[in-house]
Design an enzyme around this catalytic site. Structure first.
Site, short mmCIF file in Angstrom:
data_model
loop_
_atom_site.label_atom_id
_atom_site.label_comp_id
_atom_site.label_asym_id
_atom_site.label_seq_id
_atom_site.Cartn_x
_atom_site.Cartn_y
_atom_site.Cartn_z
N SER A 59 47.56 -23.50 34.13
CA SER A 59 46.23 -24.04 33.75
C SER A 59 45.12 -23.10 34.26
O SER A 59 44.38 -23.44 35.18
CB SER A 59 46.03 -25.45 34.28
OG SER A 59 46.35 -25.58 35.63
N ASP A 116 0.82 -1.22 0.00
CA ASP A 116 0.00 0.00 0.00
C ASP A 116 0.85 1.27 0.00
O ASP A 116 0.42 2.33 -0.47
CB ASP A 116 -0.94 0.01 1.21
CG ASP A 116 -0.20 -0.18 2.53
OD1 ASP A 116 0.59 -1.15 2.63
OD2 ASP A 116 -0.39 0.64 3.45
#
Length: 639
Positions: free
Chosen positions: A550, A176
């Site tokens: 680690s 539209d």
């Protein structure tokens, strides 16, 4: 005089009751279509769903009143309704006028029931869109007629195809606003068709619509006389659902749980993920490969003569064979594969990038295993379909990578079975879902490499040394004293006639890990290799001492999982950063503070201390010798 006034009323109530029963029966036997709406930002997805709910009379009067009032608040003029407000439920969505979360809505028509997912259009919420698409049978790709095909249109189309949605509707919305211009519509459809072909979408249904005005949603629009195709609702009601789990495929049932209501009944419950099963059928349980015959198909409403894909049932067997949650029951003569290495496509859904080598939980159907992901082979540019080199996957990235699991996974390629081919990855620490994946195939090495048994067992090695193997894992900051204390502990164990070996962080980087740097990914690979070596040394019966920073809990936990319970002893050398930095024996902290040493733990790279280590020592409170004595006492009696 006989009173007959109740007679017609009685008949009318009976007729109404019959009508209600007929309606309920008809409703119960309607087919279900799951679909999604997706596309770029502000293409009108929420408005379209709101229009579908409104036109299908799925809104109560009080909801309609509230909707009209809310529409006025957000600036909708006149009597128009902002249908998007029916779906955008979050306050943040209404304030910004966008969709953030996936909104699911149910509605029905005379012919079919529907569950629709409204997926967000912003790139940052692509992960939400993947969630909505994972169970969909059809995708409505919306395109704003003013803007045409955009990046997110391509991204969402690619993801829908990747996930296995084969029914695609291209809804050119807001017609539209361009005066229902056919030439503009045709140009958008042609543009999308070229892109769709490039990613493998063989066919799609295009239609011009206006979610706001209702054009071609439930009724044909007079504004588009040049369009002779179906309305959106007509198409949704009649489209054939092409599901990846159908009755034509081999029987598959991932076991959800073992049903034991009493000692006389033992069944295996789950959702049929493919094919048909009947009493008397021969089945195979994977990954063990044990076979039996189905004796009953049990449901709450009674036994069935057969079960088909999509039904939840409990199966009983003629034989007492081992079967539990995570196993897959399959047709005996056509079982799925089981492997521990795959190639897969990943859609990364976490804010933090993927870390190659890190262990994640992989969940596929009812199976959960530990998995590591290698660096991607490539990532996909959704605009050009180029395969680009990459070392990791960032948020919303789509890439192909190899995955290894800690035990065999029962699977089928995603293209053949969504249930047994699709998986998610879960962060082990946060339990957050970080990726969705689709398996392509198992790697040949997964079938070609087998474990070779030996006659001299692990227990024989340990018995010869008269000790229980262990890994004494020393972790802590640089300069905490790990190597010094580990060396002192090994000397004491040597005096006690224990067979040991010390793996030191610096030493292994001269050989085994000389190719690794200090990035997060390299640190993870460093620990993975050390863990594998430590495991082999434990198999040889040794007590292994390791002295490594680690820094990440996930990798320390990964090594723990490699070993039998009780053999991994985590020893946290818990020295405060300021104490470790004051020592700075190697001058590393000084370089890190000066910016000359990148990714240094404690300075510009994190250290995650153990939450519950078996042993904790603090060298600011005791000497290395005292710490070693304390550790030995904690280990005693040392068998």
């Amino acid at each position: 005089m006989t009173d007959t006034t109740t007679e017609p009323v009685y008949q009318t109530e009976a007729l109404i009751a019959e009508d209600i029963d007929a309606y309920l029966d008809q409703h119960q036997h309607k087919t279900m279509l799951r679909f999604i709406t997706c596309g770029s930002v502000d293409d009108g997805k929420s408005t379209l769903i709101g229009r579908l709910l409104y036109d299908s009379k799925m809104i109560f009067e009080d909801q309609l009143d509230a909707l009209q009032a809310d529409s006025k608040k957000v600036g909708t003029q006149g009597q128009e309704i902002d249908f998007a407000l029916l779906v955008d439920g979050l306050a943040a969505e209404r304030e910004q006028g966008i969709t953030i979360d996936v909104a699911y809505r149910f509605f029905n028509t005379e012919k079919r029931k529907f569950i629709v997912a409204d997926c967000p259009g912003h790139e940052q919420y692509t992960r939400n869109m993947v969630t909505g698409a994972s169970t969909a049978d059809l995708a409505v790709i919306l395109v704003d007629a003013r803007k045409g095909v955009l990046v997110q249109t391509r991204r969402h189309s690619y993801l829908c195809h990747l996930i296995g949605i084969r029914n695609v509707v291209l809804a050119v919305n807001k017609m539209d606003l361009i005066g229902y211009d056919q030439a503009r519509y045709d140009a958008i459809v042609a543009d999308y068709a070229a892109f769709a072909k490039s990613i493998g979408i063989e066919a799609f249904t295009a239609m011009p619509i206006s979610g706001f005005k209702g054009d071609n949603i439930t009724t044909r629009s007079a504004s588009t006389p040049w369009y002779d195709g179906p309305t959106l609702v007509d198409h949704l009601e009649t489209v054939e659902v092409l599901s990846s789990v159908d009755a034509d495929k081999p029987f598959r049932l991932p076991v959800q749980w073992v049903n034991r209501p009493d000692l006389d009944f033992r069944g295996f419950a789950g959702l049929v993920a493919g094919g048909i099963v009947k009493p008397g059928d021969a089945v195979r349980v994977l990954p063990s490969g044990k076979t039996s015959t189905v004796t009953r198909i049990v449901t709450l409403d009674g036994d069935l003569d057969k079960a088909v894909a999509g039904q939840s049932v409990t199966l009983t067997f003629a034989d007492e064979i081992d079967c539990s949650r995570g196993n897959v029951i399959a047709a005996a003569d056509h079982p799925p594969q089981a492997a521990d290495q795959f190639e897969a496509t990943l859609v990364w859904m976490a804010d933090d990038a993927m870390i190659p080598g890190r262990a994640y939980w992989l969940k596929l159907a009812t199976q959960t295993v530990s998995a590591t992901v290698q660096a991607p082979k490539y990532v996909v540019n959704v605009n050009t379909m180029e395969h680009l080199a990459a070392k990791t996957l960032d948020l919303n990235a789509i890439g192909v990578a190899e995955i290894a699991t800690d035990k065999p996974l029962v699977f089928e390629p995603y293209a053949e079975n969504r249930t047994l081919g699709g998986f998610i990855l879960i962060d082990k620490l946060t339990n957050a879902t970080v990726a969705a994946g689709m398996i392509h195939f198992s790697l040949r090495r997964a079938q070609n490499v087998h474990w070779q048994p030996s006659d001299v067992t692990r227990a024989d090695h340990a018995g010869l040394k008269n000790q229980t193997p262990r890994v004494l894992w020393f972790t802590g900051l640089s300069g905490a004293g790990k190597s010094t204390i580990a060396n002192e502990v090994e000397k004491r164990l040597n005096i006690m006639n224990r067979h040991t070996f010390l793996l030191d962080g610096d030493n292994v980087r001269h050989g085994l890990n000389k190719d690794l740097g200090f990035t997060e990914a390299d640190r993870i690979e460093n620990i993975r290799r050390v863990g594998e070596v430590a495991k082999l040394m434990c198999d040889a019966g040794l007590i292994v001492l390791t002295a490594f920073i680690s820094p990440f809990r996930a990798e320390r936990e990964m090594v723990r999982k490699m070993l039998p319970e009780g053999e991994f002893v985590e020893i946290h050398v818990d020295t405060p950063l300021e104490v470790a930095e004051a020592r700075d024996v190697k001058g590393l902290y000084k370089k890190a503070r000066a910016g000359q040493l990148k990714n240094f733990t404690g300075i510009d790279s994190p250290y995650e201390p153990p939450l519950s280590p078996e042993i904790r020592v603090n060298t600011s409170e005791m000497t290395a010798e005292e710490a070693a004595e304390y550790i030995i006492r904690q280990l005693m009696p040392l068998k």
